[in-house]
Scaffold this motif. Structure first.
Motif, PDB file in Angstrom:
ATOM      1  N   ILE A  64      57.012  28.986  59.289  1.00 25.05           N
ATOM      2  CA  ILE A  64      55.850  28.766  60.168  1.00 25.05           C
ATOM      3  C   ILE A  64      54.528  28.861  59.387  1.00 25.05           C
ATOM      4  CG2 ILE A  64      54.886  29.074  62.475  1.00 25.05           C
ATOM      5  CD1 ILE A  64      57.258  30.546  63.388  1.00 25.05           C
ATOM      6  N   SER A 124      49.109  41.694  60.564  1.00 23.69           N
ATOM      7  CA  SER A 124      49.685  40.500  61.190  1.00 23.69           C
ATOM      8  C   SER A 124      48.571  39.686  61.824  1.00 23.69           C
ATOM      9  CB  SER A 124      50.678  40.898  62.282  1.00 23.69           C
ATOM     10  OG  SER A 124      49.983  41.532  63.337  1.00 23.69           O
ATOM     11  N   ALA A 126      48.416  38.678  64.890  1.00 24.51           N
ATOM     12  CA  ALA A 126      48.057  39.237  66.198  1.00 24.51           C
ATOM     13  C   ALA A 126      47.066  40.385  66.025  1.00 24.51           C
ATOM     14  CB  ALA A 126      49.311  39.712  66.928  1.00 24.51           C
ATOM     15  N   VAL A 129      43.656  39.053  65.394  1.00 26.08           N
ATOM     16  CA  VAL A 129      43.022  38.570  66.626  1.00 26.08           C
ATOM     17  C   VAL A 129      42.531  39.763  67.454  1.00 26.08           C
ATOM     18  CG1 VAL A 129      43.408  37.333  68.790  1.00 26.08           C
ATOM     19  CG2 VAL A 129      44.353  36.415  66.661  1.00 26.08           C
ATOM     20  N   TYR A 152      47.870  29.831  71.447  1.00 24.32           N
ATOM     21  CA  TYR A 152      48.778  30.890  70.966  1.00 24.32           C
ATOM     22  C   TYR A 152      47.981  31.821  70.068  1.00 24.32           C
ATOM     23  CZ  TYR A 152      52.569  33.589  69.128  1.00 24.32           C
ATOM     24  OH  TYR A 152      53.392  34.644  68.817  1.00 24.32           O
ATOM     25  N   HIS A 153      48.012  33.118  70.405  1.00 22.31           N
ATOM     26  CA  HIS A 153      47.296  34.081  69.574  1.00 22.31           C
ATOM     27  C   HIS A 153      48.117  35.314  69.224  1.00 22.31           C
ATOM     28  CE1 HIS A 153      43.653  31.696  69.878  1.00 22.31           C
ATOM     29  NE2 HIS A 153      43.786  31.663  71.195  1.00 22.31           N
ATOM     30  N   GLY A 154      49.375  35.414  69.692  1.00 25.96           N
ATOM     31  CA  GLY A 154      50.199  36.547  69.281  1.00 25.96           C
ATOM     32  C   GLY A 154      51.017  37.137  70.406  1.00 25.96           C
ATOM     33  N   GLU A 223      41.901  27.902  68.520  1.00 28.07           N
ATOM     34  CA  GLU A 223      42.509  27.343  67.311  1.00 28.07           C
ATOM     35  C   GLU A 223      41.908  25.947  67.124  1.00 28.07           C
ATOM     36  OE1 GLU A 223      47.081  27.924  68.016  1.00 28.07           O
ATOM     37  OE2 GLU A 223      45.979  28.235  69.865  1.00 28.07           O
ATOM     38  N   GLU A 228      51.246  26.625  67.926  1.00 27.59           N
ATOM     39  CA  GLU A 228      52.432  26.767  68.784  1.00 27.59           C
ATOM     40  C   GLU A 228      52.318  25.892  70.035  1.00 27.59           C
ATOM     41  OE1 GLU A 228      54.927  28.728  67.461  1.00 27.59           O
ATOM     42  OE2 GLU A 228      53.446  28.807  65.857  1.00 27.59           O
ATOM     43  N   ILE A 258      44.749  31.130  61.783  1.00 21.97           N
ATOM     44  CA  ILE A 258      45.947  31.781  61.250  1.00 21.97           C
ATOM     45  C   ILE A 258      46.986  30.748  60.822  1.00 21.97           C
ATOM     46  CG2 ILE A 258      47.925  33.181  62.033  1.00 21.97           C
ATOM     47  CD1 ILE A 258      45.712  34.938  63.487  1.00 21.97           C
ATOM     48  N   LYS A 285      49.209  34.399  57.765  1.00 22.19           N
ATOM     49  CA  LYS A 285      50.207  33.421  57.309  1.00 22.19           C
ATOM     50  C   LYS A 285      50.110  33.071  55.820  1.00 22.19           C
ATOM     51  CE  LYS A 285      51.329  31.350  61.799  1.00 22.19           C
ATOM     52  NZ  LYS A 285      52.735  31.654  61.987  1.00 22.19           N
TER      53      LYS A 285
HETATM   54  N1  PLZ Z   1      47.340  32.873  65.961  1.00 19.42           N
HETATM   55  C1  PLZ Z   1      47.123  30.449  65.681  1.00 19.42           C
HETATM   56  O1  PLZ Z   1      49.850  30.552  64.909  1.00 19.42           O
HETATM   57  C2  PLZ Z   1      51.417  32.941  64.759  1.00 19.42           C
HETATM   58  C3  PLZ Z   1      54.274  32.896  65.698  1.00 19.42           C
HETATM   59  C4  PLZ Z   1      55.520  32.403  66.295  1.00 19.42           C
HETATM   60  P1  PLZ Z   1      51.447  36.853  63.811  1.00 19.42           P
HETATM   61  N2  PLZ Z   1      52.197  31.785  65.030  1.00 19.42           N
HETATM   62  C5  PLZ Z   1      53.618  31.862  64.841  1.00 19.42           C
HETATM   63  C6  PLZ Z   1      56.215  33.403  67.149  1.00 19.42           C
HETATM   64  O2  PLZ Z   1      57.047  32.924  67.938  1.00 19.42           O
HETATM   65  O3  PLZ Z   1      55.995  34.622  67.051  1.00 19.42           O
HETATM   66  C7  PLZ Z   1      49.978  32.916  65.166  1.00 19.42           C
HETATM   67  C8  PLZ Z   1      49.255  31.708  65.230  1.00 19.42           C
HETATM   68  C9  PLZ Z   1      47.921  31.731  65.627  1.00 19.42           C
HETATM   69  C10 PLZ Z   1      47.996  34.035  65.910  1.00 19.42           C
HETATM   70  C11 PLZ Z   1      49.314  34.118  65.496  1.00 19.42           C
HETATM   71  C12 PLZ Z   1      49.980  35.440  65.438  1.00 19.42           C
HETATM   72  O4  PLZ Z   1      50.292  35.783  64.132  1.00 19.42           O
HETATM   73  O5  PLZ Z   1      51.315  37.104  62.341  1.00 19.42           O
HETATM   74  O6  PLZ Z   1      52.746  36.216  64.215  1.00 19.42           O
HETATM   75  O7  PLZ Z   1      51.144  38.061  64.629  1.00 19.42           O
END
Ligand code: PLZ
Length: 440
Positions: A64, A124, A126, A129, A152-154, A223, A228, A258, A285
């Protein structure tokens, strides 16, 4: 099923060793922690992952959007070894170390805008954020955070509230954190035909004005290309119009980069495509080449508005993760991975476009750089087609190519190859995807 297309496959998927691990997993690992593929990785390589049965999978997912610099990237591995041989942890709140400071210097320099910036590290995405929201509320003295459809933020309590999609992220995990308002995103494929970025921004701003009030709004969090939620690229003009409204109303603009950050979209950060200067930006990431590290970077006066000791955590900015990040950033610069992402797009986009020409179940090809996707729909109606999407992804996996799905309706196949993927490996992965689309 053994597949002849990928000569790297030695067994059916999953092979015998993976099946044995699958049985152990069932007895040891919580069902909630699931995996897309039924295989277990033994080692990595140039754009491939080798599983415990010796099968080589072409990696078009990068865990990812994480292993953009390669998996493993030699410099990152070396930096991890070197740092692990010196010290592993102090807790930055107890005593500092150069790596933490240097990662913040790099973030301040690389993120959009030449203004004075500060950064804070966490483990992480999340958590980054969460920190951004804490900082924004503290700096503005306001409480509401505005987020968008498909966001999607966590998965933590606050970030579940910020995330749009119920299943699997939120279902029965509430109650959720309050003071979150959700407004419509610009989604050119699904918005009324011809809706411009400015019009979509006005639709969102009207909601904020009427349902929250600018004076109650701490921040707008978004974003720049939704990950996601379906690799949704807002119409041109949407991001600048939202950013301008934020500026005029004392609302902080937080860009969650992220998934899009660190060369992925063919620039260091996706905000650059529309010359946006976010007040705060979250990263994670790809930042640390695979080690857990995340950050908030932003205007010095906003970041420094938080009292001493207000931000932290035991492992935040771990020394090994910082060493890995510095090596990953070095690799991005040295190998010009901004250009590499653009090259991935040059190879991939025409093939996806051609595929969509022949297949009226592909509603849209979209994305930027090495962040590209296909949205699958029922021909004629445009209704999402998650069933076919899942069949195509599973077909790719059995044929030895890792592709990921996404989308609020699970009807998007997304490509996030490592930016260091050899050209031939990318072509072979795309061959597999094309065959899978044709066969399903
Ligand atoms: N913000 C824009 O893409 C993580 C997570 C997939 P973390 N995306 C993949 C899953 O199913 O858990 C993501 C993101 C954006 C925040 C996050 C959160 O990042 O490192 O997974 O906490």
């Amino acid at each position: 099923m053994t597949n002849t297309a990928n000569p790297g496959l030695r067994t059916g998927i999953p092979g015998p060793a993976a099946q044995r691990l699958g049985l152990r997993r069932e007895r040891a690992v919580a069902d909630g922690a699931s995996s897309l593929l039924p295989v277990y990785t033994e080692s990595g390589g140039d754009g491939v992952l080798i599983d415990v049965d010796g099968n080589a999978f072409i990696d078009l997912g990068s865990g990812i959007a994480v292993t953009s610099v390669g998996n493993p990237a030699p410099k990152v591995t070396e930096a991890i070894r070197e740092q692990a041989g010196r010290f592993i942890h102090t807790c930055f709140m107890v005593s500092g170390y150069e790596g933490y400071v240097e990662v913040c210097e790099q973030l301040n320099e690389l993120t959009p805008g030449a203004h004075d910036k500060r950064s804070v590290l966490s483990n992480s995405g999340a958590e980054a954020v969460e920190n951004a929201v804490k900082i924004a509320r503290h700096a503005t003295g306001r409480s509401t955070v505005v987020v968008f459809d498909n966001a999607y933020h966590g998965r933590t309590n606050l970030t579940m509230a910020l995330t749009a999609k119920n299943m699997p992220y939120k279902h029965r995990f509430g109650p959720f954190a309050p003071e979150i308002a959700r407004v419509p995103m610009s989604y050119p494929y699904r918005d009324p035909h011809g809706m411009t970025g400015q019009q979509a921004a006005q639709r969102a701003i009207d909601r904020i004005r009427t349902q929250v009030g600018a004076e109650n709004t701490a921040a707008v969090l978004l974003e720049p290309i939704q990950g996601e939620g379906g690799f949704i690229v807002p119409a041109p003009g949407f991001l600048p119009a939202i950013a301008e409204w934020c500026r005029d109303n004392g609302v902080l603009f937080i860009a969650d980069e992220i998934q899009t950050g660190f060369c992925r979209t063919g620039s260091w950060f996706a905000c650059e495509h529309e010359n946006i200067l976010p007040d705060l930006i979250t990263t994670a990431k790809a930042l640390a080449g695979g080690l857990p590290l995340a950050a908030v970077t932003g205007r010095a006066e906003i970041m420094n508005s938080v009292h001493r000791g207000g931000l932290g955590g035991t492992y935040s900015g771990n020394p090994i993760a910082c060493a890995a990040a510095l090596a990953a950033i070095d690799t991005m610069r040295e190998q010009n991975l901004v250009a590499a992402a653009a090259a991935v797009e040059e190879t991939t986009r025409p093939r996806l476009d051609a595929l969509a020409q022949r297949d009226d179940g592909i509603g849209e090809v979209r994305g930027r750089g090495a962040m590209l996707a296909l949205e699958f729909v029922h021909p004629g109606t445009g209704r999402p087609d998650p069933e076919r999407t899942a069949r195509i992804a599973a077909h790719c996996h059995r044929a030895g190519t890792i592709v990921l799905t996404c989308g609020t309706h699970d009807n998007v196949i997304r490509l996030l190859p490592p930016l260091t993927i050899p050209a031939q490996t990318l072509v072979e992965g795309l061959d597999t995807l094309e065959a899978a689309v044709a066969e399903c």
